[in-house]
Design a protein around this motif. Sequence first.
Motif, PDB file in Angstrom:
ATOM      1  N   GLY A  21      83.479  22.695 -19.162  1.00 20.02           N
ATOM      2  CA  GLY A  21      82.330  23.223 -18.812  1.00 20.02           C
ATOM      3  C   GLY A  21      81.662  24.187 -19.653  1.00 20.02           C
ATOM      4  O   GLY A  21      81.803  23.798 -21.060  1.00 20.02           O
ATOM      5  N   TRP A  22      80.971  25.195 -19.375  1.00 23.26           N
ATOM      6  CA  TRP A  22      80.085  25.700 -20.456  1.00 23.26           C
ATOM      7  C   TRP A  22      80.649  27.327 -20.694  1.00 23.26           C
ATOM      8  O   TRP A  22      81.266  28.066 -19.531  1.00 23.26           O
ATOM      9  CB  TRP A  22      78.504  25.945 -19.967  1.00 23.26           C
ATOM     10  CG  TRP A  22      77.831  24.606 -19.796  1.00 23.26           C
ATOM     11  CD1 TRP A  22      77.131  24.295 -20.774  1.00 23.26           C
ATOM     12  CD2 TRP A  22      77.862  23.619 -18.865  1.00 23.26           C
ATOM     13  NE1 TRP A  22      76.738  22.942 -20.631  1.00 23.26           N
ATOM     14  CE2 TRP A  22      77.334  22.555 -19.407  1.00 23.26           C
ATOM     15  CE3 TRP A  22      78.729  23.768 -17.703  1.00 23.26           C
ATOM     16  CZ2 TRP A  22      77.049  21.213 -18.681  1.00 23.26           C
ATOM     17  CZ3 TRP A  22      78.635  22.305 -17.066  1.00 23.26           C
ATOM     18  CH2 TRP A  22      77.846  20.959 -17.501  1.00 23.26           C
ATOM     19  N   GLU A  23      80.591  27.784 -21.787  1.00 19.79           N
ATOM     20  CA  GLU A  23      81.107  28.669 -22.235  1.00 19.79           C
ATOM     21  C   GLU A  23      80.293  30.211 -21.570  1.00 19.79           C
ATOM     22  O   GLU A  23      79.088  29.970 -21.562  1.00 19.79           O
ATOM     23  CB  GLU A  23      80.905  28.990 -23.619  1.00 19.79           C
ATOM     24  CG  GLU A  23      81.696  30.418 -24.184  1.00 19.79           C
ATOM     25  CD  GLU A  23      81.473  30.808 -25.643  1.00 19.79           C
ATOM     26  OE1 GLU A  23      81.874  31.851 -26.258  1.00 19.79           O
ATOM     27  OE2 GLU A  23      80.885  29.789 -26.487  1.00 19.79           O
ATOM     28  N   GLY A  24      80.944  30.900 -20.965  1.00 15.89           N
ATOM     29  CA  GLY A  24      80.307  32.141 -20.286  1.00 15.89           C
ATOM     30  C   GLY A  24      80.163  31.847 -18.893  1.00 15.89           C
ATOM     31  O   GLY A  24      79.786  32.711 -18.147  1.00 15.89           O
TER      32      GLY A  24
ATOM     33  N   LEU B 115      87.166  31.450 -16.263  1.00 14.91           N
ATOM     34  CA  LEU B 115      86.761  32.714 -15.758  1.00 14.91           C
ATOM     35  C   LEU B 115      87.211  32.769 -14.275  1.00 14.91           C
ATOM     36  O   LEU B 115      87.267  31.765 -13.353  1.00 14.91           O
ATOM     37  CB  LEU B 115      85.305  32.566 -15.747  1.00 14.91           C
ATOM     38  CG  LEU B 115      84.612  32.796 -17.295  1.00 14.91           C
ATOM     39  CD1 LEU B 115      83.174  32.821 -17.205  1.00 14.91           C
ATOM     40  CD2 LEU B 115      85.218  34.233 -17.896  1.00 14.91           C
ATOM     41  N   ASP B 116      87.845  34.112 -13.552  1.00 14.23           N
ATOM     42  CA  ASP B 116      87.876  34.007 -12.445  1.00 14.23           C
ATOM     43  C   ASP B 116      86.734  33.825 -11.431  1.00 14.23           C
ATOM     44  O   ASP B 116      86.930  33.234 -10.477  1.00 14.23           O
ATOM     45  CB  ASP B 116      88.537  35.725 -12.232  1.00 14.23           C
ATOM     46  CG  ASP B 116      89.717  35.932 -12.872  1.00 14.23           C
ATOM     47  OD1 ASP B 116      90.407  34.998 -13.203  1.00 14.23           O
ATOM     48  OD2 ASP B 116      89.919  37.028 -12.922  1.00 14.23           O
ATOM     49  N   SER B 117      85.640  34.145 -11.665  1.00 15.30           N
ATOM     50  CA  SER B 117      84.497  33.517 -11.044  1.00 15.30           C
ATOM     51  C   SER B 117      84.254  32.361 -10.802  1.00 15.30           C
ATOM     52  O   SER B 117      83.985  31.784  -9.791  1.00 15.30           O
ATOM     53  CB  SER B 117      83.372  34.292 -11.711  1.00 15.30           C
ATOM     54  OG  SER B 117      82.869  33.727 -12.918  1.00 15.30           O
ATOM     55  N   TRP B 118      84.633  31.664 -12.080  1.00 11.35           N
ATOM     56  CA  TRP B 118      84.718  29.992 -11.571  1.00 11.35           C
ATOM     57  C   TRP B 118      86.116  29.419 -10.635  1.00 11.35           C
ATOM     58  O   TRP B 118      85.685  28.574 -10.141  1.00 11.35           O
ATOM     59  CB  TRP B 118      84.698  29.197 -12.949  1.00 11.35           C
ATOM     60  CG  TRP B 118      84.920  27.962 -13.023  1.00 11.35           C
ATOM     61  CD1 TRP B 118      85.871  26.778 -13.301  1.00 11.35           C
ATOM     62  CD2 TRP B 118      83.628  26.922 -12.352  1.00 11.35           C
ATOM     63  NE1 TRP B 118      85.573  25.530 -13.209  1.00 11.35           N
ATOM     64  CE2 TRP B 118      84.045  25.490 -12.430  1.00 11.35           C
ATOM     65  CE3 TRP B 118      82.591  26.944 -11.669  1.00 11.35           C
ATOM     66  CZ2 TRP B 118      83.435  24.404 -12.120  1.00 11.35           C
ATOM     67  CZ3 TRP B 118      81.844  25.872 -11.596  1.00 11.35           C
ATOM     68  CH2 TRP B 118      82.418  24.822 -11.710  1.00 11.35           C
TER      69      TRP B 118
ATOM     70  N   ALA C 220      84.883  30.085  -7.058  1.00  6.43           N
ATOM     71  CA  ALA C 220      83.696  29.155  -6.874  1.00  6.43           C
ATOM     72  C   ALA C 220      84.139  27.998  -6.296  1.00  6.43           C
ATOM     73  O   ALA C 220      83.836  27.365  -5.309  1.00  6.43           O
ATOM     74  CB  ALA C 220      82.638  29.115  -8.045  1.00  6.43           C
ATOM     75  N   VAL C 221      85.251  27.549  -7.285  1.00  2.00           N
ATOM     76  CA  VAL C 221      85.913  26.086  -6.899  1.00  2.00           C
ATOM     77  C   VAL C 221      86.712  26.044  -5.803  1.00  2.00           C
ATOM     78  O   VAL C 221      86.807  25.193  -5.076  1.00  2.00           O
ATOM     79  CB  VAL C 221      86.748  25.572  -8.283  1.00  2.00           C
ATOM     80  CG1 VAL C 221      87.486  24.393  -7.876  1.00  2.00           C
ATOM     81  CG2 VAL C 221      85.705  25.281  -9.472  1.00  2.00           C
ATOM     82  N   ALA C 222      87.302  27.302  -5.674  1.00  2.00           N
ATOM     83  CA  ALA C 222      88.364  27.358  -4.517  1.00  2.00           C
ATOM     84  C   ALA C 222      87.310  27.385  -3.259  1.00  2.00           C
ATOM     85  O   ALA C 222      87.636  26.709  -2.109  1.00  2.00           O
ATOM     86  CB  ALA C 222      88.927  28.613  -4.679  1.00  2.00           C
ATOM     87  N   ALA C 223      86.092  27.957  -3.319  1.00  2.00           N
ATOM     88  CA  ALA C 223      85.120  27.830  -2.066  1.00  2.00           C
ATOM     89  C   ALA C 223      84.419  26.611  -2.141  1.00  2.00           C
ATOM     90  O   ALA C 223      84.148  26.084  -0.727  1.00  2.00           O
ATOM     91  CB  ALA C 223      84.026  28.905  -2.332  1.00  2.00           C
ATOM     92  N   ASP C 224      84.504  25.832  -2.934  1.00  2.00           N
ATOM     93  CA  ASP C 224      83.650  24.488  -3.025  1.00  2.00           C
ATOM     94  C   ASP C 224      84.445  23.414  -3.999  1.00  2.00           C
ATOM     95  O   ASP C 224      84.011  23.429  -5.057  1.00  2.00           O
ATOM     96  CB  ASP C 224      82.420  24.651  -3.245  1.00  2.00           C
ATOM     97  CG  ASP C 224      81.384  23.274  -3.208  1.00  2.00           C
ATOM     98  OD1 ASP C 224      82.225  22.260  -2.918  1.00  2.00           O
ATOM     99  OD2 ASP C 224      80.175  23.185  -3.617  1.00  2.00           O
TER     100      ASP C 224
ATOM    101  N   LEU D  72      82.721  21.243  -6.694  1.00  2.00           N
ATOM    102  CA  LEU D  72      81.693  21.843  -7.532  1.00  2.00           C
ATOM    103  C   LEU D  72      81.726  20.923  -8.853  1.00  2.00           C
ATOM    104  O   LEU D  72      80.859  20.966  -9.627  1.00  2.00           O
ATOM    105  CB  LEU D  72      81.954  23.163  -7.709  1.00  2.00           C
ATOM    106  CG  LEU D  72      80.905  24.114  -8.158  1.00  2.00           C
ATOM    107  CD1 LEU D  72      79.496  24.018  -7.551  1.00  2.00           C
ATOM    108  CD2 LEU D  72      81.446  25.662  -8.279  1.00  2.00           C
ATOM    109  N   THR D  73      83.103  20.891  -9.401  1.00  2.00           N
ATOM    110  CA  THR D  73      83.170  20.167 -10.684  1.00  2.00           C
ATOM    111  C   THR D  73      82.454  18.794 -10.601  1.00  2.00           C
ATOM    112  O   THR D  73      81.806  18.645 -11.746  1.00  2.00           O
ATOM    113  CB  THR D  73      84.584  19.895 -10.982  1.00  2.00           C
ATOM    114  OG1 THR D  73      85.281  19.330  -9.896  1.00  2.00           O
ATOM    115  CG2 THR D  73      85.443  21.314 -11.252  1.00  2.00           C
ATOM    116  N   LYS D  74      82.764  18.296  -9.542  1.00  2.00           N
ATOM    117  CA  LYS D  74      81.944  16.822  -9.433  1.00  2.00           C
ATOM    118  C   LYS D  74      80.102  17.074  -9.686  1.00  2.00           C
ATOM    119  O   LYS D  74      79.593  16.387 -10.355  1.00  2.00           O
ATOM    120  CB  LYS D  74      82.288  15.883  -8.180  1.00  2.00           C
ATOM    121  CG  LYS D  74      81.582  14.782  -8.093  1.00  2.00           C
ATOM    122  CD  LYS D  74      82.206  14.148  -7.027  1.00  2.00           C
ATOM    123  CE  LYS D  74      81.752  12.690  -7.002  1.00  2.00           C
ATOM    124  NZ  LYS D  74      82.202  11.681  -5.888  1.00  2.00           N
TER     125      LYS D  74
END
Length: 547
Positions: free
Chosen positions: A371-374, A388-391, A394-398, A401-403
């Motif tokens: 993906g993208w830096e930052g 990143l923990d935020s990512w 996010a993936v855990a919730a959806d 998302l990567t697709k």
Amino acid sequence: MKKFLALLVAALMITACLPVASMADAPVKLTWFVDVPSFSFNSEGWGIDRMTKELTEKFGIEIEFITAADTSGSQLAALISSDSMPDILTVEGLWNPEDTNLLKQLAEAEMLYSYNDLIDKYLPEEEKAGFRSDVLAWYALADGKTYAYPNYAYSQDDLPEGKGLIPNRCIVVRADMLEKLGNPSMESPADFLNVCERAVKEIGTYDGLDVIGIQLYEEGNEAVDIINQYFAVPWETEDGHAYDYWTAGTNKETYQFLNEAFRRGLILESNYSDTRDNVREKIASGRVFALIAAPQDFSSQFGTLYDHDPNAYYVPVTLRNAKGDDPTLTDISGWGYLQTAISSNCKAPEQLIKMLSFLVNKEGAIQMNKGWEGEQWQWNEDGTISTLDSWKDAVAADPTLTKKMGINAFDLYANWCFLMQFESPLNLENPNDLKNYHITDTYIKAPMAIYSYRPSQSMTDPADERATLVSEERTKLKSYMTIAEAELLTAPTEEAFEAKYAEIAATRPSIYDQDLVISYSDDNLQRAKAQLGVKFFFPPYIAAEGK
């Protein structure tokens, strides 16, 4: 497949048109045919996800993936024969001689672009190295040009100086059991077998189940090949030719070792009839002390055992031959899984090669994979990458998302060997990282990378009329060896072993045309060496040559 090739011959008479598109125009739509039914485009549609939308913005092309419905090759044959060659074509790798020969015929009929020509014409010098030099050399045809490029090829260009890839197969032992025994050396054949026997007798049971001294793959598969590597059995003669191990006797110490392990009850007779599930069950239940296999095939069982007992994990050991030579293990390198060619009908060769260059060079390879830096990841001070923990949240919730983002939308130019250098080190204070450290083959086998080398290579000639006859001769040999080798490995006494080994060595030449098979093998070996410009594959011979 015969119909496929017949259609191909007709298609080879067709002259391709070479329309050229301008990047200033609207995006050029290209068709990418993947003749592999298992391929999946991990996106909701080209240009819908962010990744492929950005690729279109950068390079002015849109891709339509078409995946074959089955393995017959009929769809591709129809496209070729109707002069409807797709812009880009992916088939199975060099391990599929029919697909490889198909690409060769298409190249000879001038129906494919060479990567060399496109790279030299359209790419700046600093981007050319993204297409790895040894991979290009391996795929080159007689004209010296390369018309197909693989994914998941592991190049020497990607390895830090003095560092090798981890081995494919590896001998591992239970760390907790070894510690109970006082962490004795297991380097010599005698020491290894003695320690395994001590585990059986002194530890005895684990969770009420009898400890197994040595576990092999199902039916004992690959044990001889793995021990040959640990015992540094030469891959070729000292002057660089193919040879018969039995005639030379170089495999005898390996068979002696495995037979003695059987006679001492360390390898159970049931191992030679075990299924893969049987082996998995024994590992997961904690019964196995030493495992001679590929650890990556049992990571799930390692995880099950670790969840039950965090002290129950495996570590590698260095087994050597009686002379104390360093092992010569074969690494996980390879020349690729699938191979992709660019049709001379391609409507936008310049834009396409620039996009592919982006995918095989640093920026694009990382972006496609992570993906993208930052946003999804950040650089660490040591040059590695952390997610990143935020990512992660996010993936855990959806999980889709990567697709939706198009991350890893397709992997047809993926280079794992290059990307692994950016993997951040584990935090062993973190329980999840500690578990991964103990059950993942990448970490388990890391100490053995110093003994790991690219395997010997062989390159067949599809036009060699001996191929069918050699296959028949090898089938004759296999029919004999299946029974004879089993009797050798389970010989009840040392005297019975010696007699059986001598019998096999004397009988083999009468079972099949040994001279033909060795000659054919040697031609393929020399062809591979010529392709790569090397004299030897066996590491000690390479080292001696360099002195």
